[in-house]
Scaffold this active site. Structure first.
Site, mmCIF file in Angstrom:
data_model
loop_
_atom_site.group_PDB
_atom_site.id
_atom_site.type_symbol
_atom_site.label_atom_id
_atom_site.label_comp_id
_atom_site.label_asym_id
_atom_site.label_seq_id
_atom_site.Cartn_x
_atom_site.Cartn_y
_atom_site.Cartn_z
ATOM 1 N N ASP A 59 0.844 -1.196 0.000
ATOM 2 C CA ASP A 59 0.000 0.000 0.000
ATOM 3 C C ASP A 59 0.881 1.248 0.000
ATOM 4 O O ASP A 59 2.092 1.159 0.209
ATOM 5 C CB ASP A 59 -1.017 -0.005 1.142
ATOM 6 C CG ASP A 59 -0.387 -0.021 2.529
ATOM 7 O OD1 ASP A 59 0.813 -0.310 2.643
ATOM 8 O OD2 ASP A 59 -1.111 0.248 3.492
ATOM 9 N N TYR A 61 2.877 4.790 0.787
ATOM 10 C CA TYR A 61 3.494 5.390 1.972
ATOM 11 C C TYR A 61 2.435 6.213 2.700
ATOM 12 O O TYR A 61 1.603 6.877 2.076
ATOM 13 C CB TYR A 61 4.647 6.296 1.572
ATOM 14 C CG TYR A 61 5.799 5.589 0.879
ATOM 15 C CD1 TYR A 61 6.576 4.647 1.545
ATOM 16 C CD2 TYR A 61 6.118 5.888 -0.441
ATOM 17 C CE1 TYR A 61 7.641 4.014 0.918
ATOM 18 C CE2 TYR A 61 7.184 5.265 -1.085
ATOM 19 C CZ TYR A 61 7.942 4.325 -0.404
ATOM 20 O OH TYR A 61 8.982 3.707 -1.029
ATOM 21 N N PHE A 72 6.602 2.495 -4.443
ATOM 22 C CA PHE A 72 7.992 2.733 -4.026
ATOM 23 C C PHE A 72 8.482 4.156 -4.288
ATOM 24 O O PHE A 72 9.521 4.564 -3.790
ATOM 25 C CB PHE A 72 8.968 1.736 -4.671
ATOM 26 C CG PHE A 72 8.751 0.319 -4.237
ATOM 27 C CD1 PHE A 72 9.192 -0.115 -2.994
ATOM 28 C CD2 PHE A 72 8.098 -0.579 -5.059
ATOM 29 C CE1 PHE A 72 8.981 -1.427 -2.576
ATOM 30 C CE2 PHE A 72 7.886 -1.897 -4.655
ATOM 31 C CZ PHE A 72 8.330 -2.321 -3.415
ATOM 32 N N HIS A 180 12.081 -8.670 -0.008
ATOM 33 C CA HIS A 180 11.701 -7.264 -0.159
ATOM 34 C C HIS A 180 12.903 -6.359 0.112
ATOM 35 O O HIS A 180 13.776 -6.703 0.915
ATOM 36 C CB HIS A 180 10.575 -6.959 0.843
ATOM 37 C CG HIS A 180 9.841 -5.696 0.575
ATOM 38 N ND1 HIS A 180 10.290 -4.473 1.041
ATOM 39 C CD2 HIS A 180 8.695 -5.453 -0.089
ATOM 40 C CE1 HIS A 180 9.443 -3.536 0.666
ATOM 41 N NE2 HIS A 180 8.464 -4.099 -0.022
#
Length: 215
Positions: A59, A61, A72, A180
């Site tokens: 989701d 920031y 990102f 990740h």
């Protein structure tokens, strides 16, 4: 094929009224990111026929002046989030380029769909818009890319993203997966995974122009 056609097909197949009503209330009464006009920026900057690479996030920031509709990526004057900093470190190690801007709009215009699986979030509350309907929508987006395109590179970082493999025809697309880039997991195999050069090698092999990952 255009996103508008795919969006129409998805909204014909699924009823998103409850989600839309929820979002109306949230934007009216809470601080929600990204700004409403940026919710679909990933699709605006990367037309369907231009998609070469898909990078899946979770989701947006949830801090001020960060999210602007691309997974990102953060707004130009924002502080670098740790995951993005690690992505850039791997980029430098992989292909030797050093990015200085915290936004990834140039990647989006190059054909990198920076897709979060949930497209909105309440300020300061990660995952607060999970299970309101976004996952249904973005799963259908992934399935449409898989069905209507070929030779797309799907970059799946972390277990939540890797669970989407079931939506992708792996006989005609290329999957790159690793831990990740978060500081919690980057040293467990993200660093050294060379996703950028591997994606470009695949694209070139299949007669597709590579992504210009550098600024």
């Amino acid at each position: 094929m255009e996103w508008s056609t795919i969006f129409h097909d998805i909204t014909t197949k699924h009823d998103f009224k409850e989600m839309h009503d929820f979002l109306e209330r949230e934007y009216a009464t809470e601080i929600v990111y990204p700004a409403r006009e940026n919710i679909y920026q990933a699709f605006e900057l990367t037309p369907f026929d231009k998609v070469k690479v898909v990078i899946l996030g979770q989701d947006p920031y949830h801090g001020p002046n960060q999210a602007h509709g691309l997974a990102f990526s953060v707004q130009p004057n924002a502080k670098f989030p740790p995951s993005l900093r690690n992505m850039y470190q791997e980029l430098a190690d992989d292909i030797g380029c050093h990015r200085t801007t915290p936004h990834l709009q140039d990647w989006a215009r190059e054909g990198v769909l920076l897709l979060n699986t949930v497209l909105t979030v309440r300020q300061g509350q990660a995952h607060s818009h999970r299970d309101i309907g976004w996952e249904i929508f973005t799963n259908e987006i992934i399935k449409a890319i898989s069905a209507y395109k070929s030779d797309v590179v799907f970059i799946l970082w972390g277990k939540p993203a890797q669970q989407k493999i079931r939506l992708i025809d792996t006989t005609k697309h290329y999957i790159i997966q690793s831990p990740h880039p978060s500081p919690l997991s980057a040293y467990r195999g993200f660093f050294g995974s060379k996703p950028y050069s591997r994606a470009n090698d695949y694209l070139v092999k299949h007669g597709i122009d590579p992504i210009h990952w550098c600024e």
